[in-house]
Write a protein that holds these residues in place. Sequence first.
Motif, PDB file in Angstrom:
ATOM      1  N   ASP A 179      49.959  46.170  37.913  1.00  0.00           N
ATOM      2  CA  ASP A 179      49.784  47.297  38.842  1.00  0.00           C
ATOM      3  C   ASP A 179      49.080  48.465  38.161  1.00  0.00           C
ATOM      4  OD1 ASP A 179      51.004  45.943  40.929  1.00  0.00           O
ATOM      5  OD2 ASP A 179      52.970  46.845  40.573  1.00  0.00           O
ATOM      6  N   ASP A 180      49.449  48.723  36.892  1.00  0.00           N
ATOM      7  CA  ASP A 180      48.770  49.784  36.148  1.00  0.00           C
ATOM      8  C   ASP A 180      47.284  49.472  35.999  1.00  0.00           C
ATOM      9  OD1 ASP A 180      51.133  51.225  35.753  1.00  0.00           O
ATOM     10  OD2 ASP A 180      51.497  50.364  33.770  1.00  0.00           O
ATOM     11  N   ILE A 181      46.983  48.238  35.608  1.00  0.00           N
ATOM     12  CA  ILE A 181      45.591  47.836  35.398  1.00  0.00           C
ATOM     13  C   ILE A 181      44.807  47.962  36.702  1.00  0.00           C
ATOM     14  CG2 ILE A 181      44.053  45.938  34.751  1.00  0.00           C
ATOM     15  CD1 ILE A 181      45.718  47.084  32.371  1.00  0.00           C
ATOM     16  N   MET A 182      45.361  47.480  37.783  1.00  0.00           N
ATOM     17  CA  MET A 182      44.664  47.576  39.079  1.00  0.00           C
ATOM     18  C   MET A 182      44.443  49.035  39.471  1.00  0.00           C
ATOM     19  SD  MET A 182      43.674  44.633  40.290  1.00  0.00           S
ATOM     20  CE  MET A 182      43.503  44.748  42.073  1.00  0.00           C
ATOM     21  N   SER A 183      45.411  49.896  39.228  1.00  0.00           N
ATOM     22  CA  SER A 183      45.248  51.309  39.547  1.00  0.00           C
ATOM     23  C   SER A 183      44.126  51.928  38.718  1.00  0.00           C
ATOM     24  CB  SER A 183      46.554  52.069  39.312  1.00  0.00           C
ATOM     25  OG  SER A 183      46.372  53.442  39.577  1.00  0.00           O
ATOM     26  N   ILE A 184      44.096  51.595  37.440  1.00  0.00           N
ATOM     27  CA  ILE A 184      43.070  52.142  36.547  1.00  0.00           C
ATOM     28  C   ILE A 184      41.677  51.719  37.017  1.00  0.00           C
ATOM     29  CG2 ILE A 184      42.106  51.963  34.209  1.00  0.00           C
ATOM     30  CD1 ILE A 184      45.111  51.735  33.274  1.00  0.00           C
ATOM     31  N   VAL A 185      41.520  50.458  37.348  1.00  0.00           N
ATOM     32  CA  VAL A 185      40.207  49.930  37.718  1.00  0.00           C
ATOM     33  C   VAL A 185      39.857  50.252  39.166  1.00  0.00           C
ATOM     34  CG1 VAL A 185      38.835  47.825  37.979  1.00  0.00           C
ATOM     35  CG2 VAL A 185      40.352  48.085  36.019  1.00  0.00           C
ATOM     36  N   CYS A 186      40.789  50.041  40.065  1.00  0.00           N
ATOM     37  CA  CYS A 186      40.462  50.033  41.489  1.00  0.00           C
ATOM     38  C   CYS A 186      40.689  51.350  42.221  1.00  0.00           C
ATOM     39  CB  CYS A 186      41.280  48.940  42.175  1.00  0.00           C
ATOM     40  SG  CYS A 186      40.960  47.309  41.467  1.00  0.00           S
ATOM     41  N   ASP A 187      41.596  52.163  41.757  1.00  0.00           N
ATOM     42  CA  ASP A 187      41.921  53.396  42.466  1.00  0.00           C
ATOM     43  C   ASP A 187      41.354  54.622  41.783  1.00  0.00           C
ATOM     44  OD1 ASP A 187      43.414  51.904  44.269  1.00  0.00           O
ATOM     45  OD2 ASP A 187      45.244  52.114  43.093  1.00  0.00           O
ATOM     46  N   ALA A 188      40.363  54.410  40.908  1.00  0.00           N
ATOM     47  CA  ALA A 188      39.799  55.519  40.121  1.00  0.00           C
ATOM     48  C   ALA A 188      40.922  56.296  39.451  1.00  0.00           C
ATOM     49  CB  ALA A 188      38.933  56.425  40.981  1.00  0.00           C
ATOM     50  N   ASP A 189      41.988  55.576  39.150  1.00  0.00           N
ATOM     51  CA  ASP A 189      43.125  56.113  38.418  1.00  0.00           C
ATOM     52  C   ASP A 189      43.744  57.343  39.083  1.00  0.00           C
ATOM     53  OD1 ASP A 189      44.988  55.943  36.384  1.00  0.00           O
ATOM     54  OD2 ASP A 189      43.879  57.333  35.126  1.00  0.00           O
ATOM     55  N   LYS A 190      43.950  57.274  40.380  1.00  0.00           N
ATOM     56  CA  LYS A 190      44.550  58.389  41.116  1.00  0.00           C
ATOM     57  C   LYS A 190      45.941  58.744  40.598  1.00  0.00           C
ATOM     58  CE  LYS A 190      42.112  57.298  45.332  1.00  0.00           C
ATOM     59  NZ  LYS A 190      42.191  56.631  46.624  1.00  0.00           N
ATOM     60  N   ASN A 191      46.629  57.775  40.026  1.00  0.00           N
ATOM     61  CA  ASN A 191      48.003  58.007  39.562  1.00  0.00           C
ATOM     62  C   ASN A 191      48.090  58.332  38.081  1.00  0.00           C
ATOM     63  OD1 ASN A 191      48.975  57.342  42.165  1.00  0.00           O
ATOM     64  ND2 ASN A 191      48.785  55.180  41.665  1.00  0.00           N
ATOM     65  N   ASN A 192      46.951  58.575  37.436  1.00  0.00           N
ATOM     66  CA  ASN A 192      46.884  58.921  36.015  1.00  0.00           C
ATOM     67  C   ASN A 192      47.509  57.841  35.130  1.00  0.00           C
ATOM     68  OD1 ASN A 192      45.928  60.601  34.009  1.00  0.00           O
ATOM     69  ND2 ASN A 192      47.865  61.682  33.820  1.00  0.00           N
ATOM     70  N   ARG A 193      47.398  56.611  35.548  1.00  0.00           N
ATOM     71  CA  ARG A 193      47.970  55.515  34.769  1.00  0.00           C
ATOM     72  C   ARG A 193      47.137  55.213  33.525  1.00  0.00           C
ATOM     73  NH1 ARG A 193      50.194  51.184  39.232  1.00  0.00           N
ATOM     74  NH2 ARG A 193      51.779  52.549  40.089  1.00  0.00           N
ATOM     75  N   LEU A 194      45.856  55.588  33.536  1.00  0.00           N
ATOM     76  CA  LEU A 194      45.019  55.332  32.366  1.00  0.00           C
ATOM     77  C   LEU A 194      45.600  55.995  31.129  1.00  0.00           C
ATOM     78  CD1 LEU A 194      42.471  54.276  30.969  1.00  0.00           C
ATOM     79  CD2 LEU A 194      41.318  56.353  31.720  1.00  0.00           C
ATOM     80  N   GLN A 195      45.918  57.263  31.239  1.00  0.00           N
ATOM     81  CA  GLN A 195      46.457  57.976  30.087  1.00  0.00           C
ATOM     82  C   GLN A 195      47.805  57.389  29.665  1.00  0.00           C
ATOM     83  OE1 GLN A 195      45.622  62.083  30.229  1.00  0.00           O
ATOM     84  NE2 GLN A 195      46.772  62.575  28.404  1.00  0.00           N
ATOM     85  N   VAL A 196      48.627  57.009  30.626  1.00  0.00           N
ATOM     86  CA  VAL A 196      49.927  56.409  30.323  1.00  0.00           C
ATOM     87  C   VAL A 196      49.718  55.079  29.589  1.00  0.00           C
ATOM     88  CG1 VAL A 196      52.007  55.382  31.342  1.00  0.00           C
ATOM     89  CG2 VAL A 196      51.127  57.563  32.218  1.00  0.00           C
ATOM     90  N   CYS A 197      48.780  54.266  30.068  1.00  0.00           N
ATOM     91  CA  CYS A 197      48.515  52.979  29.419  1.00  0.00           C
ATOM     92  C   CYS A 197      47.912  53.176  28.038  1.00  0.00           C
ATOM     93  CB  CYS A 197      47.570  52.139  30.266  1.00  0.00           C
ATOM     94  SG  CYS A 197      48.402  51.218  31.549  1.00  0.00           S
ATOM     95  N   GLN A 198      46.991  54.109  27.920  1.00  0.00           N
ATOM     96  CA  GLN A 198      46.399  54.350  26.610  1.00  0.00           C
ATOM     97  C   GLN A 198      47.455  54.833  25.616  1.00  0.00           C
ATOM     98  OE1 GLN A 198      42.984  56.736  27.793  1.00  0.00           O
ATOM     99  NE2 GLN A 198      41.662  55.009  27.340  1.00  0.00           N
TER     100      GLN A 198
END
Length: 184
Positions: A126-145
Amino acid sequence: MVPPAMINADTAELARFSREVRAMFPPAVRGLVKASCQMVSQCCPTIRSQMLSFALFGDKDGMVEQCFGKKDSPNYRAKLGACPSIGMMMKISQEPDVMKFLSIDKSKLAFGKTLGQTMTEVCSADDIMSIVCDADKNNRLQVCQRRVLEHLARKSTDQVYKEKVAFMKMKGREYGAVIKQAFN
């Protein structure tokens, strides 16, 4: 032990850099990503965690093969035909900017493959899909990084951590330079 302040600073820098690189992609490439996300969501949700590698590495063929099987397999055409969003993805993949992106020497994009695999190890699908597909609206990129860097810090000495993060940043800059050169 790597100090949390260092992890925070590295996380912020990598997240900023990732946003800058994403902004370099022309609209047609972003359209391909969107169509690919629809295809995966509708037709092969089991490969969701691999989306970051596919998107950053420009591996449309690998994604289609993971989703529908090998082109010469007996059910390939039937699976392809049963996926409503594959047509849009194939149409967009013929756009000149997308063709240019897909033709970039993949050896120059090692950063994307490496980052995608590492994030897949520590972040949810779900995090990966959010990062790629939702232009990271939920700021999951920073959390994953942050998770990637914390994982690296746990497994490494301070010096190894610093070297690996410096390498990630260097490869990230190379990736950004390749994308920028292709589309400027």
